[in-house]
Design a protein around this motif. Structure first.
Motif, PDB file in Angstrom:
ATOM      1  N   LYS A   1      29.220  29.983  -2.977  1.00  0.00           N
ATOM      2  CA  LYS A   1      28.058  30.881  -2.934  1.00  0.00           C
ATOM      3  C   LYS A   1      26.778  30.097  -3.188  1.00  0.00           C
ATOM      4  O   LYS A   1      25.790  30.232  -2.458  1.00  0.00           O
ATOM      5  CB  LYS A   1      28.235  31.972  -3.988  1.00  0.00           C
ATOM      6  CG  LYS A   1      27.089  32.933  -4.115  1.00  0.00           C
ATOM      7  CD  LYS A   1      27.425  34.034  -5.116  1.00  0.00           C
ATOM      8  CE  LYS A   1      27.704  33.486  -6.501  1.00  0.00           C
ATOM      9  NZ  LYS A   1      28.119  34.522  -7.461  1.00  0.00           N
ATOM     10  N   ASN A   2      26.798  29.259  -4.205  1.00  0.00           N
ATOM     11  CA  ASN A   2      25.623  28.442  -4.506  1.00  0.00           C
ATOM     12  C   ASN A   2      25.295  27.492  -3.363  1.00  0.00           C
ATOM     13  O   ASN A   2      24.128  27.326  -2.995  1.00  0.00           O
ATOM     14  CB  ASN A   2      25.851  27.634  -5.794  1.00  0.00           C
ATOM     15  CG  ASN A   2      25.703  28.487  -7.040  1.00  0.00           C
ATOM     16  OD1 ASN A   2      24.986  29.474  -7.050  1.00  0.00           O
ATOM     17  ND2 ASN A   2      26.411  28.109  -8.091  1.00  0.00           N
TER      18      ASN A   2
ATOM     19  N   ASN B   1      35.915  28.576 -12.760  1.00  0.00           N
ATOM     20  CA  ASN B   1      34.913  27.809 -12.030  1.00  0.00           C
ATOM     21  C   ASN B   1      34.791  26.343 -12.429  1.00  0.00           C
ATOM     22  O   ASN B   1      34.139  25.571 -11.737  1.00  0.00           O
ATOM     23  CB  ASN B   1      33.530  28.461 -12.173  1.00  0.00           C
ATOM     24  CG  ASN B   1      33.426  29.745 -11.395  1.00  0.00           C
ATOM     25  OD1 ASN B   1      34.135  29.953 -10.412  1.00  0.00           O
ATOM     26  ND2 ASN B   1      32.542  30.624 -11.838  1.00  0.00           N
TER      27      ASN B   1
ATOM     28  N   ASN C   1      32.068  30.725  -6.658  1.00  0.00           N
ATOM     29  CA  ASN C   1      30.725  30.505  -7.194  1.00  0.00           C
ATOM     30  C   ASN C   1      30.084  29.261  -6.590  1.00  0.00           C
ATOM     31  O   ASN C   1      28.905  29.276  -6.212  1.00  0.00           O
ATOM     32  CB  ASN C   1      30.811  30.355  -8.714  1.00  0.00           C
ATOM     33  CG  ASN C   1      29.496  30.674  -9.403  1.00  0.00           C
ATOM     34  OD1 ASN C   1      28.799  31.614  -9.021  1.00  0.00           O
ATOM     35  ND2 ASN C   1      29.158  29.887 -10.402  1.00  0.00           N
TER      36      ASN C   1
END
Length: 343
Positions: free
Chosen positions: A105-106, A59, A102
């Motif tokens: 998604k955020n 990430n 990630n």
DNA sequence: AACGATTGCAACCGCTCCCTT
DNA sequence: AAAGGGAGCGGTTGCAATCGT
């Protein structure tokens, strides 16, 4: 930012990574790769669990990670793929080079979800919130903007101003048509939310759908747009189409009566005079308003551009015919709002 | 300026999938 | 075929930054 520092039961560090830890991890992976994540922390001299190392690498530290704000194109891609895949963040990330699942998604949860909610679209189903018809009609200006954008897309125009919500607006437009279509196509009128409010009669006139013209005249361009947008709503004869192009190869096979999910022409029909007033998307004009006789196989006739005057005229008709003041108020309010089309 | 509420996001958690034995 | 373990995924947490009063 992030979680508080601490140790788990094994004494391994948790929480934000320090620059020193980052350097150790990058250095180790560059020299040895990350074959076994569980064994990696020990080999790299890190007091972390393998999972934490993997997450930090994937990430944040991995080469090619794109940081910073998402572009309109990226937003559009996320919305489109989310409508197809749902919360399959890793799959969506696979279509956005440099972005992690990630991060996507955020971004979805903090920005795009709210954006869709603002224009009345359920971010889970990508459909209008069907239990809230007030919102649906309140979104009419956006729907009409979507119609204008959609028409411009059909014309492959470069002039129209679009943002990342354009596909969503177009879908909203599409879905509203579906809702309208259900008032007439449904054998049980009371099961249609609009029918319940209007005694199976919206604004005193019934709506039904006729996609023959649309696919007859424009399906080449339309399929191009759908191919780009990967529209998940394309269903023919209750069968989901994997390749949107396939659904347009034989427009004759489209069964309008059985399939109210296919993207149709919006038709405002007067059952008394057997006339149709069609609001349609067609080449070279924003939206057309068409009167023709009941013979839908001959879609000829007096086209004219659907302008603000037409909408006001429409509102006038509603004034005369809508007995339900609930809807009347909504439509009047919608009509009074700024007109999104060029005059 | 102070303080509570809200937002954004890095990181963790727990579950499932899949590969190996 | 079953069991074990690692990798990956989606959901959730918690804190710093920002906003609003």
């Amino acid at each position: 930012m992030g979680r508080s520092p601490g140790c788990d039961e094994n004494g391994l560090k948790k929480g934000p990574w320090t620059q020193e830890e980052d350097e150790k991890l990058v250095d180790h992976i560059q020299n040895h790769g990350h074959g076994n994540w569980k064994a990696l922390p020990k080999q790299a001299g890190l007091n972390r669990c393998g999972k934490s190392c993997r997450l930090r690498w994937i990430n944040y530290l991995r080469p090619g990670i794109k940081r910073g704000n998402f572009t309109e194109e990226e937003e559009e891609t996320i919305i489109n793929f989310h409508s197809l895949l749902g919360n399959k963040w890793s799959s969506i990330a696979g279509n956005l080079p440099g972005r992690t699942d990630n991060e996507i998604k955020n971004y979805w949860n903090t920005h795009l979800r709210k954006k869709l909610l603002q224009i009345g679209i359920d971010p889970v189903t990508h459909r209008p919130k069907r239990t809230d018809h007030l919102n649906l009609l309140a979104a009419l200006p956006q729907l009409l903007t979507a119609a204008a954008n959609f028409n411009s897309l059909l014309n492959l125009s470069q002039n129209v101003q679009m943002d990342a919500t354009t596909p969503a607006q177009t879908r909203l437009f599409h879905n509203m048509i579906q809702v309208l279509s259900s008032t007439n196509n449904n054998n049980n009128p009371s099961s249609s939310p609009l029918a319940m409010q209007t005694n199976n009669n919206l604004f005193g006139q019934s709506f039904y759908l006729d996609n023959q013209n649309l696919f007859g005249q424009s399906h080449q361009n339309f399929s191009h747009i759908l191919e780009e947008n990967h529209d998940e709503d394309l269903i023919v004869s209750n069968q989901t189409i994997d390749d949107p192009m396939d659904s347009f190869s034989s427009p004759i096979e489209m069964n309008v009566q059985d399939d109210h999910k296919s993207l149709p022409l919006l038709v405002l029909a007067s059952s008394v005079e057997s006339k149709q007033s069609q609001m349609m998307i067609k080449n070279n004009d924003i939206v057309h308003y068409q009167h023709c006789h009941h013979d839908t196989s001959n879609p000829s006739s007096s086209n004219s551009t659907f302008t603000q005057d037409h909408l006001q005229s429409w509102c006038g008709t509603i004034d005369d015919e809508a007995s339900d003041s609930y809807w009347k108020d909504i439509i009047e309010q919608t009509c009074s709002e700024s007109w999104p089309f060029p005059e």
